[in-house]
Structure formats: structure tokens, C-alpha cells
Design a protein around this motif. Structure first.
Motif, PDB file in Angstrom:
ATOM      1  N   GLU A   1       0.839  -1.196   0.000  1.00  0.00           N
ATOM      2  CA  GLU A   1       0.000   0.000   0.000  1.00  0.00           C
ATOM      3  C   GLU A   1       0.879   1.254   0.000  1.00  0.00           C
ATOM      4  O   GLU A   1       1.860   1.344   0.743  1.00  0.00           O
ATOM      5  N   VAL A   2       0.497   2.215  -0.847  1.00  0.00           N
ATOM      6  CA  VAL A   2       1.163   3.506  -0.943  1.00  0.00           C
ATOM      7  C   VAL A   2       0.084   4.580  -0.851  1.00  0.00           C
ATOM      8  O   VAL A   2      -1.006   4.421  -1.414  1.00  0.00           O
ATOM      9  N   SER A   3       0.368   5.678  -0.143  1.00  0.00           N
ATOM     10  CA  SER A   3      -0.655   6.701   0.065  1.00  0.00           C
ATOM     11  C   SER A   3      -0.072   8.097  -0.079  1.00  0.00           C
ATOM     12  O   SER A   3       1.124   8.327   0.160  1.00  0.00           O
ATOM     13  N   ASN A   4      -0.931   9.023  -0.448  1.00  0.00           N
ATOM     14  CA  ASN A   4      -0.582  10.451  -0.451  1.00  0.00           C
ATOM     15  C   ASN A   4      -1.256  11.172   0.711  1.00  0.00           C
ATOM     16  O   ASN A   4      -1.344  12.395   0.733  1.00  0.00           O
ATOM     17  N   GLY A   5      -1.739  10.430   1.676  1.00  0.00           N
ATOM     18  CA  GLY A   5      -2.424  10.997   2.819  1.00  0.00           C
ATOM     19  C   GLY A   5      -3.929  11.095   2.635  1.00  0.00           C
ATOM     20  O   GLY A   5      -4.656  11.360   3.597  1.00  0.00           O
ATOM     21  N   ARG A   6      -4.376  10.861   1.411  1.00  0.00           N
ATOM     22  CA  ARG A   6      -5.820  10.828   1.136  1.00  0.00           C
ATOM     23  C   ARG A   6      -6.197   9.499   0.479  1.00  0.00           C
ATOM     24  O   ARG A   6      -7.042   8.766   0.960  1.00  0.00           O
TER      25      ARG A   6
ATOM     26  N   LEU B   1      -9.235  14.524  14.342  1.00  0.00           N
ATOM     27  CA  LEU B   1      -8.706  14.089  13.055  1.00  0.00           C
ATOM     28  C   LEU B   1      -9.276  14.989  11.974  1.00  0.00           C
ATOM     29  O   LEU B   1     -10.481  15.254  11.973  1.00  0.00           O
ATOM     30  N   ASP B   2      -8.421  15.457  11.032  1.00  0.00           N
ATOM     31  CA  ASP B   2      -8.998  16.228   9.932  1.00  0.00           C
ATOM     32  C   ASP B   2      -9.664  15.276   8.932  1.00  0.00           C
ATOM     33  O   ASP B   2      -9.526  14.056   9.005  1.00  0.00           O
TER      34      ASP B   2
ATOM     35  N   LEU C   1      -9.234  11.152   8.236  1.00  0.00           N
ATOM     36  CA  LEU C   1     -10.329  10.219   8.480  1.00  0.00           C
ATOM     37  C   LEU C   1     -10.644   9.412   7.217  1.00  0.00           C
ATOM     38  O   LEU C   1     -10.891   8.200   7.271  1.00  0.00           O
ATOM     39  N   ARG C   2     -10.584  10.093   6.057  1.00  0.00           N
ATOM     40  CA  ARG C   2     -10.811   9.412   4.783  1.00  0.00           C
ATOM     41  C   ARG C   2      -9.689   8.404   4.525  1.00  0.00           C
ATOM     42  O   ARG C   2      -9.934   7.275   4.082  1.00  0.00           O
TER      43      ARG C   2
ATOM     44  N   ASP D   1     -16.495   2.936  14.781  1.00  0.00           N
ATOM     45  CA  ASP D   1     -17.281   2.331  13.698  1.00  0.00           C
ATOM     46  C   ASP D   1     -16.371   1.701  12.643  1.00  0.00           C
ATOM     47  O   ASP D   1     -16.671   0.612  12.120  1.00  0.00           O
ATOM     48  N   LEU D   2     -15.263   2.382  12.314  1.00  0.00           N
ATOM     49  CA  LEU D   2     -14.346   1.837  11.312  1.00  0.00           C
ATOM     50  C   LEU D   2     -13.674   0.550  11.793  1.00  0.00           C
ATOM     51  O   LEU D   2     -13.274  -0.288  10.985  1.00  0.00           O
TER      52      LEU D   2
END
Length: 629
Positions: free
Chosen positions: A95-100, A327-328, A332-333, A377-378
Motif C-alpha cells: 500500500e502507498v498513500s498520499n495521505g488521502r 482528526l482532519d 479520516l478518509r 465504527d471503522l
């Protein structure tokens, strides 16, 4: 820290970019030289085998074909030089992410991510592989993209990164340590050094303890915020401390790691991100998925943080800026997308600075996380544990535990999984007397002593343990005598501390009780730092049979019980004299009432504390009974 390489042209594929860049390395970030050490063997120490390197950033004169998309490869770095080449294969399924967004590498290890101006791109380390560490053991798994750099900030923030690179490639090596089902994860709360004197206190205390341990090389250490105390120029000193540890060091931001001169939350952790880590991220070891969250929003604002009126400190972000536990929306997303890719049979370890919920600040909205119910919930249906810092207290809260503030503020009717507050390396902000080892006693407001938590994990099951700084792990309790004489002194000394008139009231012979004390209720107290619901404390007085002590805070929905009769007398006797917080409440204190007819003379109490896992810890207290003081 990243390694930058520039090539002569762009061929449209990552393999071509990597090959060209390998032929013409023009720029390397100073201080980030890669290691060419051979692969480790089982008998070598961490420092001999650590995979040292950095993320590979590839730039060519032509730049990327599409500047709105970041591409790259996650690859297995067989020669350990941090540079991808034709002989090193990409790794699928990372997994790789850009923060979103969260994407997964294809069969060639390649990924594509949308670009936005202020982003940190990072990988989730897969179990069985290890990301590189720098010379200070700080894990290297991310790249900051901020083309024009941070706005003017006292501590620098992020330097201009320029346009989107042609590729950002993430190296990994195989690791038996991170693949093992048995992991030992060090959770270090609130190092919080305000100056170099306190850096030295940490070095002589908990860091020296960690330097002597070799059980956490796979999972490493996670410093969960307040890494420094407002002075961000101390980050290099902190990295000098992690250089002494044995495993990868990772960090989370706390409310004392802020760029306080940032006008908006978008840049409030820029210096932290430049020096240490992304503001939030995840990684895998064994059967554990660690989610490291940023739960500090600064400056908080009335529209976002105080819409319900519970956080009035957020109403004037310009003239009186403050922080809030939140959390912004991007995070959260990201969390939802990150967890969606995690197998259901993994243990999810949710780490944060401000805890989702805690006992010490149970009635305060800003010191817990606004979206705690959304996070629950998550995680519904998953095996999970939350760990946090911030409150400088030790709290082992179990599934079903409840205090009044959680219900009143957030509508929570009981914890859905265990929550652990990990204490603090700084303890009570390095207060109190200096020990003979050269660091302060720093006894906390719950009577806890400085130290670190370790989660000992096998598969998806864990056991928590607390290591008191400078002590063997068998040291888990602190005993005292709470008598009317002590309680009267508590009140008198607290009043004297406020005005300092006349001689200071002294608590003479705290382990001596008289007949009046026994008639007025005297308790033997046991502060069992990792004590929790499901634990028990028994006291054997002289030759009598063992009898159960009573926990002062049942955690069944009641409010905090505060004051002299609920306090830890061993801790308070030092705090009221030598300074620091006051241990006037605790969720891990047990009391055993001494018989009113106890005979004069010396007595011996053997205390056996048994935790919820069945581990027993024995402590002894000797005290005297006299007819009259």
C-alpha cells in the motif's frame, strides 16, 4: 530524508527511469549515505545489521509525463544501496498513500497517485520486509511534496521541494524480524525534552534502558508525540537518543511538536514532517497492523472544533490559538481506506498522542478525540487496541470500562476494545528529586513512575507490560499507608505550599500509625501501574490469610474519585515536598483497610498483585503500630 537522483531523459516507464537514473546520480542529500552492509545473520547485533538507506527520488530534465500524477516503484533492495536497478524486482501488493488516497502496487511494484501541493507520500511497510533507517535509526518511508516550501516558520518547516519528481521509489529488504508472529512493540510516551539538560535526563533514564534491550528490533519503538517540549531545534538531539536504541524508531506528533507560528492547521506540523515522519501513516509487523494517527489540530477554530460549544478555547484562533483532539477530514478518509485493505484476522494497533479516550482527562473534550465514535465504527468487528500518551499517566483500560465523562461528552457506553495510556519517558515533566542515576523521580499525577509500555504480541493476541525507568520488569507496584495523620498533613501541606508562611508541615514517620489512625480508617494502598479491570490485589498481613484489597475506581460509569482519601500516599509524600503534580486520583489504586484492633509493634504486609493475564507480582511493606504518636 530522501535520496535524490537525476537522469538524462524520460522513457515513460519506471524501469527506464530507474535505469537511466542509476547511470547518472547527480545529487545525494547530505548525511543520507546508503549502507552496503551484507544481509544480516542471526547472531549479529542491530547496529551491525540495520538496513540503512533512504527513499529514492528520481528527477530528469524533462520531468514527469503527467505532473498531476506521482509514480514510482516499491522494490526489494538486494544490494542495500537505496537505488533501484534492473536486477532488483518490484514488490507487488504494497500500500502507498498520499495521505488521502491509498493504492496497491501492481505485479511490478509500481504505483500511481494523484498529486496535491502539500502532501506526504508514504508506504505501509509489509510484514516480512523492513524499510530503511537512517544513521539515527529513524525509519525512512516517506517523501514530502511542498513545491514552494513552508510559509516562514521559526523552525524552518519543509524546504521547497520543487515540482513533482519523475518517480519516488521506496526500497525494502526482506526481514525475518518483521515477519515473525512474535513481536515486541515499544510504545514510548512524551519524551518532551524542553532543553538539553532534559535530553540528558532521557539519555540516562529510559533511553539507556532501551539501549540494553534487544527484544524489539522487528517492531521497533514508536514515540507517540510530544517528542520535544515546544523547542523544535531539539529534534537533532532526540535523533541522537534514538541512535542508541535497537530497532527502527518512528514518531507521532504531539501538541508540543507544533509550529506554533503556523497560521493554519495545514502547516502546523511542517517541521515535524521535515525532521521525523509523516503526520500519520501505518505499517505492518507480524500479524499486527499499526495505525499511527495525528490527533492534534492546531490552531483549532470555532466552526470546525467548537460547533457544539464544548471547546470554547477554539473560538479565537488568531489572538489566542489553541489545540484540540481531532482528526482532519483527509486523515479520516485515509484511515477508512487504509483499514479497508487490512485483513480481518490482523490485530489493529491504533496509536495516537491525544488518546481516543482516557481516564485522566475524561471530562475534557479537547484532551480526547472528537471523532472517537467514527473511529470505533471503522474498527467494528476487528480485534484492536489503542495506545496513546499526552496525559502523562499510566492507564490500562479494558473492554467495557466506562467513566462518566466519556458518556456525557461522546455518548460512549463502554470501551469496545482495550485502551492503554502509555505513561511518559519524562514522567511528570522531569520534576521532583534527582535519583542517584542522574534523572528526576518525576512521579505522575496518578502516582506512576517514568517508563515505557511494551506490547508483547503473538499472532493477533497481545499482553501489555510497563517498564519503570531503571527497574527490572518485576517492579510493578508501589505501596503506602493512607491514614488520618497522612490526610491531615496532605491538607495542611497543600495549603502551606500555596502561601509559604511559617514552618512547613512535616509528615514524620509515614509508616507509623497509632490507635487513633486505625480508629479513623487507615488503608494500605497498592498502586498497581498496569492494574486494570480483571486484575486483583491481595494482602497477607503478618500470618493471616490473604485478603482482597478494593480498587478505588471501578470504571463502571462513575465519576473520578478525587482527594486525600483516594490518593497514593507514597507518591504524594514526595510530590508535596519536592514539587510536581499531585497523585490525588488513579484508576489503578487498590486499598486494604487495616484492622482497628491491630496489635502494637511491627507488622509485615505481603502484597500480591495479579494482572488480567494471570501474571503475579509480589511486594512487601513493613510498618509500625503504636498506641499514641
Amino acid at each position: 530524508m530522501s535520496k535524490t537522483r537525476e537522469g538524462r531523459t524520460r522513457r515513460g516507464t519506471l524501469a527506464a527511469v530507474a535505469a537511466l537514473a542509476g547511470a547518472a546520480a547527480l545529487v545525494t542529500v547530505p548525511g543520507a549515505a546508503a549502507s552496503t552492509t551484507a544481509a544480516p545473520t542471526w547472531h549479529q547485533s542491530w547496529n551491525e545489521t540495520a538496513y540503512r538507506g533512504q527513499v529514492e527520488v528520481v528527477r530528469t530534465p524533462r520531468g514527469p509525463a503527467d505532473p498531476d500524477v506521482l509514480t514510482g516503484t516499491v522494490f526489494v533492495d538486494h544490494d542495500r544501496d537505496s537505488a533501484s536497478d534492473r536486477r532488483e524486482r518490484g514488490l507487488a501488493g504494497v500500500e502507498v498513500s498520499n495521505g488521502r488516497d491509498v493504492v496497491t502496487t501492481d505485479r511490478h511494484g509500481r504505483y500511481r497517485l494523484p498529486v496535491y501541493d502539500n502532501m506526504t507520500v508514504f508506504i505501509t511497510q509489509p510484514a516480512g520486509y523492513q524499510v530503511p533507517v537512517d544513521e539515527h535509526n529513524v525509519a525512512q518511508f516517506h517523501y514530502n511534496h511542498l513545491p514552494a516550501g513552508s510559509p516562514p516558520l521559526r523552525y524552518g518547516g519543509i524546504a521547497p521541494t520543487g515540482p513533482v519528481p519523475d518517480a519516488v521509489n521506496f526500497p525494502l529488504v526482506r526481514s525475518r524480524d518483521t515477519g515473525s508472529r512474535e513481536q515486541h512493540c515499544v510504545i514510548a510516551g512524551d519524551l518532551q525534552t524542553y532543553d538539553r539538560t532534559e535530553v540528558e535526563y532521557a539519555r540516562r533514564g529510559a533511553i539507556r534502558d532501551l539501549s540494553r534491550r534487544h527484544d524489539y528490533e522487528g517492531c521497533g519503538s514508536l514515540f507517540i508525540g510530544d517528542v520535544v517540549g515546544d523547542d523544535l531545534s531539539l529534534y537533532p538531539d532526540v535523533k541522537g537518543l534514538t541512535a542508541l536504541t535497537n530497532g527502527p524508531a518512528r514518531f507521532l506528533p504531539g501538541n508540543h511538536d507544533l509550529d506554533f507560528d503556523a497560521a493554519t492547521a495545514e502547516h502546523s506540523f511542517d517541521t515535524f514532517r521535515a525532521e521525523l515522519a509523516p503526520a500519520y501513516y501505518s505499517y505492518d509487523v507480524g500479524d499486527v497492523h499499526v495505525v499511527a494517527l495525528n490527533t492534534v489540530r492546531y490552531p483549532c477554530t470555532p466552526d470546525v472544533d467548537n460547533a457544539d460549544g464544548l471547546r470554547p478555547g477554539c473560538d479565537d484562533p488568531v489572538n489566542d490559538p489553541s489545540y484540540n483532539g481531532r482528526l482532519d477530514e483527509d486523515q479520516l478518509r485515509w484511515l477508512e481506506r487504509d483499514l479497508a485493505k487490512v485483513d480481518d484476522d490482523k490485530l489493529v494497533l491504533v496509536a495516537s498522542h491525544i488518546g481516543l479516550l482516557n481516564f485522566a482527562d475524561e471530562g475534557s473534550a479537547i484532551h480526547q478525540v472528537d471523532q472517537v465514535r467514527e473511529v470505533y465504527d471503522l474498527l467494528a468487528g476487528r480485534k484492536a487496541v489503542a495506545v496513546s500518551g499526552h496525559s502523562h499517566s499510566i492507564e490500562n483500560m479494558r473492554t467495557g470500562d466506562l467513566v462518566k465523562g466519556w458518556q456525557d461528552l461522546f455518548g460512549v457506553d463502554g470501551l469496545p476494545f482495550p485502551h492503554i495510556t502509555a505513561g511518559a519517558i519524562s514522567g511528570d515533566w522531569y520534576s521532583g528529586e534527582l535519583t542517584e542515576d542522574g534523572y528526576p523521580t518525576a512521579i505522575g499525577r496518578d502516582g506512576g513512575r517514568p517508563g515505557v509500555v511494551t506490547l508483547d504480541i503473538r499472532g493477533d493476541e497481545f499482553r501489555e507490560r510497563y517498564s519503570v525507568t531503571g527497574e527490572r520488569d518485576r517492579v510493578q507496584t508501589q505501596l503506602g499507608i493512607n491514614s488520618p495523620t497522612y490526610r491531615d498533613w496532605y491538607v495542611e501541606r497543600q495549603a502551606w505550599n500555596d502561601d509559604r508562611e511559617g514552618p512547613a508541615p512535616e509528615l514524620t514517620d509515614p509508616l507509623v500509625v497509632d490507635r487513633a489512625d486505625l480508629a479513623g480508617r487507615t488503608w494500605l494502598t497498592t498502586n498497581f501501574w498496569m492494574g486494570s479491570t480483571g486484575a486483583e490485589v491481595k494482602v497477607r498481613l503478618d500470618h493471616d490469610r490473604p485478603r482482597e484489597a478494593v480498587r478505588t475506581q471501578p470504571m463502571r460509569g462513575e465519576d473520578q474519585r478525587i482527594g486525600p482519601e483516594w490518593s497514593d500516599p507514597h507518591a504524594v509524600a514526595q510530590q508535596l515536598v519536592h514539587g510536581g503534580s499531585l497523585a490525588d486520583r488513579s484508576m489503578h489504586l487498590w486499598r486494604f483497610e487495616l484492622p482497628a484492633d491491630l496489635a502494637p509493634g511491627g507488622h509485615r504486609a505481603v502484597v500480591t498483585a495479579t494482572d488480567m493475564h494471570g501474571r503475579t507480582f509480589v511486594d512487601v511493606l513493613r510498618f509500625q503500630v503504636v498506641e499514641q504518636r
